[in-house]
Design an enzyme around this catalytic site. Structure first.
Site, PDB file in Angstrom:
ATOM      1  N   SER A 147      -9.715 -28.010 -15.180  1.00  0.00           N
ATOM      2  CA  SER A 147     -10.795 -27.144 -15.638  1.00  0.00           C
ATOM      3  C   SER A 147     -12.002 -27.961 -16.049  1.00  0.00           C
ATOM      4  O   SER A 147     -11.866 -29.091 -16.548  1.00  0.00           O
ATOM      5  CB  SER A 147     -10.274 -26.353 -16.843  1.00  0.00           C
ATOM      6  OG  SER A 147     -11.335 -25.710 -17.502  1.00  0.00           O
TER       7      SER A 147
ATOM      8  N   TYR B 181      -5.923 -24.988 -25.653  1.00  0.00           N
ATOM      9  CA  TYR B 181      -5.902 -24.818 -24.191  1.00  0.00           C
ATOM     10  C   TYR B 181      -6.577 -26.007 -23.517  1.00  0.00           C
ATOM     11  O   TYR B 181      -6.038 -26.600 -22.569  1.00  0.00           O
ATOM     12  CB  TYR B 181      -6.610 -23.506 -23.792  1.00  0.00           C
ATOM     13  CG  TYR B 181      -6.873 -23.437 -22.306  1.00  0.00           C
ATOM     14  CD1 TYR B 181      -5.843 -23.202 -21.410  1.00  0.00           C
ATOM     15  CD2 TYR B 181      -8.156 -23.672 -21.797  1.00  0.00           C
ATOM     16  CE1 TYR B 181      -6.069 -23.186 -20.044  1.00  0.00           C
ATOM     17  CE2 TYR B 181      -8.393 -23.655 -20.435  1.00  0.00           C
ATOM     18  CZ  TYR B 181      -7.351 -23.415 -19.561  1.00  0.00           C
ATOM     19  OH  TYR B 181      -7.578 -23.409 -18.207  1.00  0.00           O
TER      20      TYR B 181
ATOM     21  N   LYS C  21      -5.113 -29.229 -20.889  1.00  0.00           N
ATOM     22  CA  LYS C  21      -5.639 -29.677 -19.586  1.00  0.00           C
ATOM     23  C   LYS C  21      -5.928 -31.180 -19.636  1.00  0.00           C
ATOM     24  O   LYS C  21      -5.652 -31.901 -18.670  1.00  0.00           O
ATOM     25  CB  LYS C  21      -6.907 -28.902 -19.215  1.00  0.00           C
ATOM     26  CG  LYS C  21      -6.675 -27.442 -18.886  1.00  0.00           C
ATOM     27  CD  LYS C  21      -5.880 -27.249 -17.595  1.00  0.00           C
ATOM     28  CE  LYS C  21      -5.672 -25.773 -17.293  1.00  0.00           C
ATOM     29  NZ  LYS C  21      -4.592 -25.523 -16.340  1.00  0.00           N
TER      30      LYS C  21
HETATM   31  P1  NAD Z   1      -3.375 -16.407 -14.275  1.00  0.00           P
HETATM   32  O1  NAD Z   1      -2.875 -16.203 -15.653  1.00  0.00           O
HETATM   33  O2  NAD Z   1      -3.838 -15.239 -13.502  1.00  0.00           O
HETATM   34  O3  NAD Z   1      -2.295 -17.192 -13.395  1.00  0.00           O
HETATM   35  C1  NAD Z   1      -1.358 -18.067 -13.961  1.00  0.00           C
HETATM   36  C2  NAD Z   1       0.005 -17.648 -13.443  1.00  0.00           C
HETATM   37  O4  NAD Z   1       1.008 -18.508 -13.974  1.00  0.00           O
HETATM   38  C3  NAD Z   1       0.377 -16.220 -13.853  1.00  0.00           C
HETATM   39  O5  NAD Z   1       0.829 -15.527 -12.712  1.00  0.00           O
HETATM   40  C4  NAD Z   1       1.529 -16.425 -14.862  1.00  0.00           C
HETATM   41  O6  NAD Z   1       2.418 -15.347 -14.849  1.00  0.00           O
HETATM   42  C5  NAD Z   1       2.111 -17.719 -14.373  1.00  0.00           C
HETATM   43  N1  NAD Z   1       2.835 -18.497 -15.374  1.00  0.00           N
HETATM   44  C6  NAD Z   1       2.405 -18.951 -16.584  1.00  0.00           C
HETATM   45  N2  NAD Z   1       3.372 -19.660 -17.196  1.00  0.00           N
HETATM   46  C7  NAD Z   1       4.445 -19.661 -16.347  1.00  0.00           C
HETATM   47  C8  NAD Z   1       5.738 -20.236 -16.409  1.00  0.00           C
HETATM   48  N3  NAD Z   1       6.141 -20.933 -17.470  1.00  0.00           N
HETATM   49  N4  NAD Z   1       6.562 -20.038 -15.365  1.00  0.00           N
HETATM   50  C9  NAD Z   1       6.191 -19.316 -14.285  1.00  0.00           C
HETATM   51  N5  NAD Z   1       4.964 -18.757 -14.176  1.00  0.00           N
HETATM   52  C10 NAD Z   1       4.101 -18.937 -15.191  1.00  0.00           C
HETATM   53  O7  NAD Z   1      -4.561 -17.502 -14.367  1.00  0.00           O
HETATM   54  P2  NAD Z   1      -5.539 -18.012 -13.241  1.00  0.00           P
HETATM   55  O8  NAD Z   1      -6.904 -17.615 -13.628  1.00  0.00           O
HETATM   56  O9  NAD Z   1      -5.019 -17.666 -11.912  1.00  0.00           O
HETATM   57  O10 NAD Z   1      -5.431 -19.574 -13.510  1.00  0.00           O
HETATM   58  C11 NAD Z   1      -4.543 -20.402 -12.783  1.00  0.00           C
HETATM   59  C12 NAD Z   1      -4.642 -21.813 -13.341  1.00  0.00           C
HETATM   60  O11 NAD Z   1      -6.009 -22.242 -13.257  1.00  0.00           O
HETATM   61  C13 NAD Z   1      -4.258 -21.929 -14.814  1.00  0.00           C
HETATM   62  O12 NAD Z   1      -3.586 -23.155 -14.997  1.00  0.00           O
HETATM   63  C14 NAD Z   1      -5.602 -21.956 -15.520  1.00  0.00           C
HETATM   64  O13 NAD Z   1      -5.519 -22.679 -16.733  1.00  0.00           O
HETATM   65  C15 NAD Z   1      -6.462 -22.696 -14.515  1.00  0.00           C
HETATM   66  N6  NAD Z   1      -7.888 -22.406 -14.647  1.00  0.00           N
HETATM   67  C16 NAD Z   1      -8.336 -21.120 -14.604  1.00  0.00           C
HETATM   68  C17 NAD Z   1      -9.695 -20.856 -14.725  1.00  0.00           C
HETATM   69  C18 NAD Z   1     -10.206 -19.459 -14.724  1.00  0.00           C
HETATM   70  O14 NAD Z   1     -11.360 -19.256 -15.124  1.00  0.00           O
HETATM   71  N7  NAD Z   1      -9.473 -18.466 -14.264  1.00  0.00           N
HETATM   72  C19 NAD Z   1     -10.595 -21.920 -14.879  1.00  0.00           C
HETATM   73  C20 NAD Z   1     -10.106 -23.216 -14.903  1.00  0.00           C
HETATM   74  C21 NAD Z   1      -8.741 -23.453 -14.785  1.00  0.00           C
HETATM   75  C1  WQD Z   2     -18.709 -16.943 -19.771  1.00  0.00           C
HETATM   76  C2  WQD Z   2     -19.948 -16.672 -20.580  1.00  0.00           C
HETATM   77  C3  WQD Z   2     -19.558 -16.332 -22.920  1.00  0.00           C
HETATM   78  C4  WQD Z   2     -17.368 -12.570 -22.553  1.00  0.00           C
HETATM   79  C5  WQD Z   2     -13.573 -20.024 -19.993  1.00  0.00           C
HETATM   80  C6  WQD Z   2     -12.807 -21.211 -20.465  1.00  0.00           C
HETATM   81  C7  WQD Z   2     -12.853 -22.292 -19.449  1.00  0.00           C
HETATM   82  C8  WQD Z   2     -12.418 -21.749 -18.086  1.00  0.00           C
HETATM   83  C9  WQD Z   2     -13.119 -20.506 -17.701  1.00  0.00           C
HETATM   84  C10 WQD Z   2     -10.092 -22.152 -17.858  1.00  0.00           C
HETATM   85  C11 WQD Z   2     -19.955 -17.410 -21.902  1.00  0.00           C
HETATM   86  C12 WQD Z   2     -20.118 -15.078 -22.270  1.00  0.00           C
HETATM   87  C13 WQD Z   2     -18.062 -13.730 -22.263  1.00  0.00           C
HETATM   88  C14 WQD Z   2     -18.035 -11.503 -23.236  1.00  0.00           C
HETATM   89  C15 WQD Z   2     -20.040 -12.834 -23.256  1.00  0.00           C
HETATM   90  N1  WQD Z   2     -11.046 -21.381 -18.080  1.00  0.00           N
HETATM   91  N2  WQD Z   2     -19.375 -13.856 -22.611  1.00  0.00           N
HETATM   92  N3  WQD Z   2     -19.353 -11.692 -23.565  1.00  0.00           N
HETATM   93  O1  WQD Z   2     -16.041 -19.492 -21.772  1.00  0.00           O
HETATM   94  O2  WQD Z   2     -17.348 -20.284 -19.735  1.00  0.00           O
HETATM   95  O3  WQD Z   2     -14.911 -20.445 -19.756  1.00  0.00           O
HETATM   96  O4  WQD Z   2     -13.033 -19.564 -18.763  1.00  0.00           O
HETATM   97  O5  WQD Z   2     -10.061 -23.333 -17.793  1.00  0.00           O
HETATM   98  O6  WQD Z   2     -12.040 -23.310 -19.891  1.00  0.00           O
HETATM   99  O7  WQD Z   2     -13.385 -21.678 -21.669  1.00  0.00           O
HETATM  100  O8  WQD Z   2     -15.915 -18.239 -19.547  1.00  0.00           O
HETATM  101  O9  WQD Z   2     -15.974 -15.883 -18.854  1.00  0.00           O
HETATM  102  O10 WQD Z   2     -15.181 -16.461 -21.204  1.00  0.00           O
HETATM  103  O11 WQD Z   2     -17.579 -16.734 -20.612  1.00  0.00           O
HETATM  104  O12 WQD Z   2     -21.241 -12.952 -23.570  1.00  0.00           O
HETATM  105  O13 WQD Z   2     -17.447 -10.474 -23.551  1.00  0.00           O
HETATM  106  O14 WQD Z   2     -19.991 -15.270 -20.887  1.00  0.00           O
HETATM  107  O15 WQD Z   2     -20.148 -16.538 -24.182  1.00  0.00           O
HETATM  108  O16 WQD Z   2     -21.273 -17.796 -22.149  1.00  0.00           O
HETATM  109  P1  WQD Z   2     -16.132 -19.651 -20.317  1.00  0.00           P
HETATM  110  P2  WQD Z   2     -16.079 -16.759 -20.061  1.00  0.00           P
END
Ligand code: NAD
Ligand code: WQD
Length: 341
Positions: free
Chosen positions: A124, A149, A153
């Site tokens: 991330s 969190y 990472k």
């Molecule tokens: P998500 O929650 O939709 O997907 C994660 C999946 O992992 C889910 O299906 C959940 O059920 C499964 N899971 C969690 N713990 C588990 C376990 N112990 N055993 C089996 N399954 C398990 O989230 P996502 O948005 O698809 O994110 C996927 C990955 O990407 C995560 O590691 C998240 O931290 C990372 N990530 C997401 C974002 C984002 O903005 N969505 C940004 C950066 C990084």
């Molecule tokens: C985006 C912008 C909020 C909700 C997070 C994690 C990051 C990554 C992605 C996993 C920000 C604003 C949001 C609302 C708002 N995940 N906001 N009202 O915080 O950039 O990133 O998700 O790794 O690690 O921190 O994403 O979608 O929560 O927010 O104004 O109800 O929207 O302040 O500026 P963020 P977000």
């Protein structure tokens, strides 16, 4: 190739599964559905006309994972399985450290035992912390985090690097995602958070569909052009395609390599709201509220390394992201609905 997607039923995993299957790969999904629904995997199969080998299992369950690695010849693993809610991670830190670190350790141990040498990891942009200047470049040092969190990472990236250093046959690709939004253009797959959405786009789409009254914009007094935070939003299908390139890269290299996956262009919260309103034709009532603790004013990617080395570049526009998010939510007002566990 056969690719094991740990956490593959989730938002990013399910879209990635479509891209991999469409490219002709076989997919094995392992998920305990703690934050997802088996219906997402059904829809992956429906969209691609392919069958997914699936297991309901906890990735921290060593015996179950050992059996899964024994039953399948896996060429590469993609590790999506983790808990990802920033605010919740501060309330239940041990749950986050246990789940996120343990899924990683278990996967690496099972891979070593089964002789599987390639893994792509969902990292991330949060690992850059709050001290690096923007745009973020992969050569910058990892920062600290204001939440568990983010620390998971940072720690997991370190675990991967150390493991790859000790095994010269191992290939690790760390993908630092920026802010994925949007949905599959069919409207059959999308983001379906449990409870009140933490992230901006699902909150907006739930306001649009009438599930929530109004959006609270977290802070209007940041040192940004319109006073609201700026982020690097990218389309989930661009992100999915980035995994395809990353798997190909992992198959051809060893050691650890890090890539930012973003567009390189930041948009503010208000720009996202306005783009969504014009793509959907639905007004989004907003109130400017206080800042959310831990939010950075702005960050975005320098995505040039991914283009240079992987041949990957985000192609879809903000309008595409908003249209597809809305298409998904409009067709599935309650997400995967009653199928959700
Ligand atoms: P998500 O929650 O939709 O997907 C994660 C999946 O992992 C889910 O299906 C959940 O059920 C499964 N899971 C969690 N713990 C588990 C376990 N112990 N055993 C089996 N399954 C398990 O989230 P996502 O948005 O698809 O994110 C996927 C990955 O990407 C995560 O590691 C998240 O931290 C990372 N990530 C997401 C974002 C984002 O903005 N969505 C940004 C950066 C990084
Ligand atoms: C985006 C912008 C909020 C909700 C997070 C994690 C990051 C990554 C992605 C996993 C920000 C604003 C949001 C609302 C708002 N995940 N906001 N009202 O915080 O950039 O990133 O998700 O790794 O690690 O921190 O994403 O979608 O929560 O927010 O104004 O109800 O929207 O302040 O500026 P963020 P977000």
């Amino acid at each position: 190739m056969t690719i094991l997607l740990a956490g593959g039923a989730g938002y990013i995993g399910s879209h990635t599964a479509v891209s991999l299957l469409e490219a002709g790969h076989d997919v094995v999904i392992v998920d305990n559905y703690i934050n997802s629904s088996p219906a997402a995997v059904d829809r992956v199969e429906e969209l691609t006309g392919r069958t997914v080998t699936r297991y309901r299992a906890d990735v921290t369950d060593k015996a179950a994972m050992t059996a899964i690695f024994a039953e399948n010849t896996i060429d590469c693993v993609i590790h999506f399985a983790g808990l990802k809610a920033v605010g919740e991670s501060g309330r239940v830190p041990l749950r986050y450290y246990r789940n996120n670190l343990d899924t990683t350790l278990t996967l690496l141990e099972c891979m070593a035992a089964a002789g599987v040498k390639r893994i792509v990891f969902s990292s991330s942009a949060t690992v850059y912390g709050d001290e690096n200047p923007v745009p973020y470049v992969e050569t910058m040092r990892r920062g600290g985090s204001s939440h568990p969190y983010g620390w998971t990472k940072i720690m997991m990236e370190q675990i991967f690097e150390d493991t790859a250093k000790a095994d010269s046959d191992l290939s690790v690709v760390l993908l630092r995602y920026f802010n994925p939004i949007g949905a599959h253009p069919s409207g059959r797959l999308g983001e379906d958070p449990r409870g009140v959405p933490n992230n901006l786009m699902p909150y907006i789409t739930q306001v649009a569909v009438g599930r929530r009254d109004r959006l609270t914009v977290f802070g209007g007094d940041y040192p940004t052009p319109d006073g609201t935070c700026r982020r690097d939003y990218l389309h989930i299908m661009d992100l999915a395609e980035g995994h395809l390139r990353a798997v190909e890269y992992a198959m051809a290299h060893t050691g650890t390599e890090v890539f930012n996956l973003g567009t390189g262009t930041p948009y503010s919260v208000l720009e996202i709201v306005h783009a969504f309103e014009s793509a959907s034709g639905v007004a989004i009532p907003c109130t400017i509220g206080p800042r959310r603790p831990g939010d950075l004013p702005q960050f975005w990617a320098d995505p040039s390394k991914a283009e240079r080395v992987l041949g990957w570049k985000a192609r879809r526009s903000l309008e595409d992201m908003c249209r597809d998010s809305w298409n998904w939510q409009r067709q599935n007002p309650m997400g995967y609905g009653e199928n959700k566990e």
